[in-house]
Design a protein around this motif. Structure first.
Motif, PDB file in Angstrom:
ATOM      1  N   THR A  35       0.829  -1.203   0.000  1.00 47.38           N
ATOM      2  CA  THR A  35       0.000   0.000   0.000  1.00 47.38           C
ATOM      3  C   THR A  35       0.863   1.252   0.000  1.00 47.38           C
ATOM      4  OG1 THR A  35      -1.757  -1.185   1.140  1.00 47.38           O
ATOM      5  CG2 THR A  35      -1.838   1.224   1.237  1.00 47.38           C
ATOM      6  N   THR A  36       1.903   1.259   0.815  1.00 43.41           N
ATOM      7  CA  THR A  36       2.809   2.399   0.880  1.00 43.41           C
ATOM      8  C   THR A  36       3.501   2.623  -0.458  1.00 43.41           C
ATOM      9  OG1 THR A  36       3.169   1.976   3.234  1.00 43.41           O
ATOM     10  CG2 THR A  36       4.796   3.362   2.106  1.00 43.41           C
ATOM     11  N   LEU A  37       4.000   1.542  -1.044  1.00 43.55           N
ATOM     12  CA  LEU A  37       4.685   1.651  -2.330  1.00 43.55           C
ATOM     13  C   LEU A  37       3.732   2.147  -3.419  1.00 43.55           C
ATOM     14  CD1 LEU A  37       7.263   1.073  -4.060  1.00 43.55           C
ATOM     15  CD2 LEU A  37       6.220  -1.151  -4.538  1.00 43.55           C
ATOM     16  N   GLY A  42       2.236   6.485  -6.766  1.00 40.11           N
ATOM     17  CA  GLY A  42       1.124   7.243  -7.343  1.00 40.11           C
ATOM     18  C   GLY A  42       1.243   8.727  -7.035  1.00 40.11           C
ATOM     19  N   PHE A  43       1.638   9.048  -5.799  1.00 41.72           N
ATOM     20  CA  PHE A  43       1.843  10.444  -5.427  1.00 41.72           C
ATOM     21  C   PHE A  43       2.934  11.063  -6.283  1.00 41.72           C
ATOM     22  CE2 PHE A  43       4.611  13.410  -3.183  1.00 41.72           C
ATOM     23  CZ  PHE A  43       3.754  14.487  -3.027  1.00 41.72           C
ATOM     24  N   LEU A  44       4.052  10.380  -6.380  1.00 42.65           N
ATOM     25  CA  LEU A  44       5.177  10.914  -7.141  1.00 42.65           C
ATOM     26  C   LEU A  44       4.799  11.132  -8.610  1.00 42.65           C
ATOM     27  CD1 LEU A  44       8.155  11.751  -7.042  1.00 42.65           C
ATOM     28  CD2 LEU A  44       8.741   9.373  -7.528  1.00 42.65           C
ATOM     29  N   LEU A  48       4.450  14.893 -10.332  1.00 43.86           N
ATOM     30  CA  LEU A  48       5.313  15.304 -11.452  1.00 43.86           C
ATOM     31  C   LEU A  48       4.504  15.579 -12.725  1.00 43.86           C
ATOM     32  CD1 LEU A  48       8.363  12.927 -10.885  1.00 43.86           C
ATOM     33  CD2 LEU A  48       8.181  15.375 -10.349  1.00 43.86           C
ATOM     34  N   ILE A  49       3.554  14.723 -13.030  1.00 44.96           N
ATOM     35  CA  ILE A  49       2.720  14.938 -14.219  1.00 44.96           C
ATOM     36  C   ILE A  49       1.868  16.193 -14.027  1.00 44.96           C
ATOM     37  CG2 ILE A  49       0.825  14.003 -15.610  1.00 44.96           C
ATOM     38  CD1 ILE A  49       2.046  11.184 -14.998  1.00 44.96           C
ATOM     39  N   GLY A  50       1.324  16.383 -12.824  1.00 43.33           N
ATOM     40  CA  GLY A  50       0.534  17.580 -12.534  1.00 43.33           C
ATOM     41  C   GLY A  50       1.332  18.852 -12.708  1.00 43.33           C
ATOM     42  N   ILE A  74      -8.728   7.737   2.188  1.00 44.01           N
ATOM     43  CA  ILE A  74      -9.677   6.724   1.734  1.00 44.01           C
ATOM     44  C   ILE A  74      -8.960   5.774   0.768  1.00 44.01           C
ATOM     45  CG2 ILE A  74     -11.782   6.343   0.385  1.00 44.01           C
ATOM     46  CD1 ILE A  74     -12.769   9.071   1.527  1.00 44.01           C
ATOM     47  N   GLY A  75      -8.055   6.327  -0.045  1.00 40.99           N
ATOM     48  CA  GLY A  75      -7.265   5.513  -0.973  1.00 40.99           C
ATOM     49  C   GLY A  75      -6.464   4.433  -0.257  1.00 40.99           C
ATOM     50  N   VAL A  76      -5.988   4.725   0.953  1.00 40.11           N
ATOM     51  CA  VAL A  76      -5.275   3.711   1.737  1.00 40.11           C
ATOM     52  C   VAL A  76      -6.211   2.535   2.007  1.00 40.11           C
ATOM     53  CG1 VAL A  76      -4.189   3.212   3.976  1.00 40.11           C
ATOM     54  CG2 VAL A  76      -3.682   5.357   2.788  1.00 40.11           C
ATOM     55  N   GLY A  77      -7.433   2.840   2.403  1.00 33.68           N
ATOM     56  CA  GLY A  77      -8.417   1.779   2.642  1.00 33.68           C
ATOM     57  C   GLY A  77      -8.731   1.000   1.386  1.00 33.68           C
ATOM     58  N   VAL A  78      -8.812   1.699   0.254  1.00 31.85           N
ATOM     59  CA  VAL A  78      -9.087   1.037  -1.025  1.00 31.85           C
ATOM     60  C   VAL A  78      -7.978   0.052  -1.356  1.00 31.85           C
ATOM     61  CG1 VAL A  78      -9.302   1.385  -3.521  1.00 31.85           C
ATOM     62  CG2 VAL A  78     -10.481   2.928  -1.947  1.00 31.85           C
ATOM     63  N   VAL A  79      -6.738   0.526  -1.350  1.00 37.55           N
ATOM     64  CA  VAL A  79      -5.616  -0.328  -1.761  1.00 37.55           C
ATOM     65  C   VAL A  79      -5.442  -1.501  -0.813  1.00 37.55           C
ATOM     66  CG1 VAL A  79      -3.125  -0.424  -2.159  1.00 37.55           C
ATOM     67  CG2 VAL A  79      -4.444   1.521  -3.025  1.00 37.55           C
TER      68      VAL A  79
END
Length: 157
Positions: A35-37, A42-44, A48-50, A74-79
């Motif tokens: 989940t962390t990875l 995804g954040f990175l 960068l794309i943003g 919420i994304g943490v719960g999803v993954v």
């Protein structure tokens, strides 16, 4: 409308692909590390794309409600739920349930007009559609014919 349909199809294929990759990472790292990875990468990537696409305008919030900021949590719960669900049920069965649950809750949120959504009148045809999908998942899973699959369905129901 066709662009929306194409984007939804792309999203569905990417969710399926991500689920497979997450499952493979989970085999080597464990659920929380996965989940962390996943969310870190995804954040990175999105950061960068943003910056490339929107520049500094990416940080303009446009009067956003503060509670919407929690969607990443919420994304943490999803993954974590998908990773653990796939481990227990396998990718096809788990994702079928995830997508059906997503549809059912979208129907609920739309019908009640929650979270700033425009309220859409509830119809029994919509409910019937969700129930038919649930029936399809059960037929799909039970048609596998193995005793293990049928025991998993019995546990889930």
């Amino acid at each position: 409308m066709i662009v929306g349909i194409i984007l939804a199809l792309i999203a569905g294929s990417l969710v399926g692909l991500q689920t497979i990759f997450n499952n493979k990472v989970n085999e080597h790292m464990g659920s929380w590390a996965t989940t962390t990875l996943v969310l870190g990468m995804g954040f990175l990537a999105s950061f960068l794309i943003g910056l490339f696409v929107e520049g500094a305008g990416m940080f303009t919030l446009h009067n956003m409600q503060p509670w919407y900021w929690f969607s990443g949590m919420i994304g943490v719960g999803v993954v974590i739920s998908i990773v653990k669900g796939v481990k227990q049920l396998g990718p096809t069965y788990a994702i079928s349930i995830v997508l059906t649950s997503q549809l059912a809750f979208a129907l609920l949120f739309d019908s009640l007009g929650w979270f700033g959504l425009e309220q859409v009148p509830f119809t029994f045809k919509q409910l019937l559609g969700v129930l038919i999908i649930v029936g399809g998942i059960l037929v799909f899973k039970l048609s596998g014919g193995t005793e293990k699959n049928q025991k998993q369905v019995a546990k889930a129901v």
